[in-house]
Design an enzyme around this catalytic site. Structure first.
Site, PDB file in Angstrom:
ATOM      1  N   GLU A 139      10.585   2.388  -7.275  1.00  0.00           N
ATOM      2  CA  GLU A 139       9.687   1.845  -6.243  1.00  0.00           C
ATOM      3  C   GLU A 139       9.567   0.338  -6.365  1.00  0.00           C
ATOM      4  OE1 GLU A 139       5.311   2.492  -4.182  1.00  0.00           O
ATOM      5  OE2 GLU A 139       5.850   3.670  -5.952  1.00  0.00           O
ATOM      6  N   GLU A 192       1.106  -6.557  -8.000  1.00  0.00           N
ATOM      7  CA  GLU A 192       1.144  -5.312  -8.782  1.00  0.00           C
ATOM      8  C   GLU A 192       2.208  -5.322  -9.868  1.00  0.00           C
ATOM      9  OE1 GLU A 192       0.981  -1.706  -6.518  1.00  0.00           O
ATOM     10  OE2 GLU A 192      -0.157  -2.625  -4.904  1.00  0.00           O
ATOM     11  N   ASP A 202       8.804   0.156   0.341  1.00  0.00           N
ATOM     12  CA  ASP A 202       7.490   0.545   0.863  1.00  0.00           C
ATOM     13  C   ASP A 202       7.084  -0.469   1.930  1.00  0.00           C
ATOM     14  OD1 ASP A 202       4.538   0.458   1.060  1.00  0.00           O
ATOM     15  OD2 ASP A 202       4.538   1.881  -0.607  1.00  0.00           O
ATOM     16  N   HIS A 258       4.302  -2.922   0.845  1.00  0.00           N
ATOM     17  CA  HIS A 258       4.734  -3.965  -0.085  1.00  0.00           C
ATOM     18  C   HIS A 258       5.702  -4.929   0.585  1.00  0.00           C
ATOM     19  CE1 HIS A 258       2.661  -1.909  -3.236  1.00  0.00           C
ATOM     20  NE2 HIS A 258       3.436  -0.834  -3.191  1.00  0.00           N
ATOM     21  N   HIS A 277       8.298   4.685   1.605  1.00  0.00           N
ATOM     22  CA  HIS A 277       6.843   4.781   1.670  1.00  0.00           C
ATOM     23  C   HIS A 277       6.327   3.940   2.834  1.00  0.00           C
ATOM     24  CE1 HIS A 277       5.653   5.969  -2.747  1.00  0.00           C
ATOM     25  NE2 HIS A 277       6.432   6.863  -2.166  1.00  0.00           N
ATOM     26  N   ARG A 290      -3.306  -1.436   4.506  1.00  0.00           N
ATOM     27  CA  ARG A 290      -3.223  -0.198   3.722  1.00  0.00           C
ATOM     28  C   ARG A 290      -3.869   0.978   4.475  1.00  0.00           C
ATOM     29  NH1 ARG A 290      -1.081   0.241  -1.740  1.00  0.00           N
ATOM     30  NH2 ARG A 290      -0.423   2.411  -1.713  1.00  0.00           N
ATOM     31  N   GLU A 292       1.134   6.562   2.452  1.00  0.00           N
ATOM     32  CA  GLU A 292       0.306   6.283   1.278  1.00  0.00           C
ATOM     33  C   GLU A 292      -0.813   5.289   1.622  1.00  0.00           C
ATOM     34  OE1 GLU A 292       1.254   5.733  -3.468  1.00  0.00           O
ATOM     35  OE2 GLU A 292       2.419   4.571  -2.029  1.00  0.00           O
TER      36      GLU A 292
END
Length: 270
Positions: free
Chosen positions: A139, A145, A172, A175, A198, A204, A233
């Site tokens: 990922e 992060e 993702d 991200h 993702h 978010r 997510e």
């Protein structure tokens, strides 16, 4: 149509039966199950099957696979060894996710040294997974992060360095919204290296709650013939992005986000 799932991690400490019921009501085809080794994998597999859900993948717990301290790094690799066995016991999870320690945003020692350690650890994890006939999806996170592999280009370089057939990338949309100049172009560049995808919107939230151009990303996925799962997510609104429990009723908020995301994905041609 690509199958749609959600990551069970977003529901925090809720048990798998409650999460499966919500995922089924939201119209999902399956889940990416959080690799909490305290969960009975055989029972979890049965619960998912009872709700007509597939286990698309496993998302790992936090483990520092690039730490310069061998004891810490070996502990992380031991977790992945157990995670592979856990996935096999579940019976139907073809992909094991992989990433560094979330929230470690700078090297402990030296960036180049830790990048080399990451390649070595990922290579070992891929070997563990290959022995169990499983694939590994790495990922790609964002700069807030992780200090390693924050863009698709860096992911491609990691794939080249690891150089094994059962390794793929997990971009993702959330991200990429932070790290990529052109997320759709990044997906095109990754092409067949993508093993999982993702998505959550720029805030978010549910797909459609923010400003990400998902239609462009879905066209890119079509162009590279990506037919794998799309794992939604989102996070319920509230402080602390690393704690999914936002207070009473957060599960209802997430179920609504998932339901709306499924509708939006299908409308946009996902």
């Amino acid at each position: 149509m690509r199958p749609i799932g959600c990551c069970t991690w977003i529901f925090g400490t809720n048990d798998i039966a409650a999460i499966a019921a919500r995922a089924a009501r939201a119209g999902l085809d399956g889940v990416e199950i959080h690799g909490d080794l305290s969960i009975d994998p055989v029972q979890a597999g049965r619960i998912l099957s009872d709700h007509r859900l597939r286990a698309f993948s496993i998302t790992p717990g936090d483990a520092d696979i690039s730490h310069p301290d061998l004891t810490i790094r070996q502990g992380a690799l031991d977790y992945y060894r157990k995670l592979v066995d856990w996935a096999v016991a579940m019976g139907h999870a073809p992909r094991v996710g992989c990433h560094g320690l979330v929230q470690r945003i700078r090297p402990v020692s030296d960036q180049m040294q830790e990048n080399d350690l990451l390649v070595d650890s990922v290579s070992q994890i891929c070997a563990m997974a290959d022995a169990a006939h499983l694939d590994v999806c790495f990922e790609i996170l964002n700069r807030y992060e992780s200090h390693q592999i924050r863009s698709v280009a860096e992911g491609i370089a990691l794939a080249d360095a690891v150089g094994v057939a059962n390794f793929s990338l997990l971009p993702d949309a959330y991200h990429m919204n932070i790290e990529e100049t052109d997320p759709a172009a990044a997906l095109m560049a990754a092409g067949g290296r993508i093993g999982l995808y993702h998505l959550a919107d720029s805030n978010r939230g549910a797909v459609g709650d923010g400003h990400i151009d998902f239609a462009a990303q879905f066209r890119a996925l079509d162009a590279i013939d990506y037919a794998g799962p799309m794992i939604v997510e989102p996070a319920a609104p509230g402080p602390d992005p690393f704690n999914t429990n936002k207070g009473p009723g957060f599960e209802d908020t997430l179920e609504d986000m998932l339901t709306r995301s499924v509708r939006a994905i299908r409308t946009l041609g996902g």
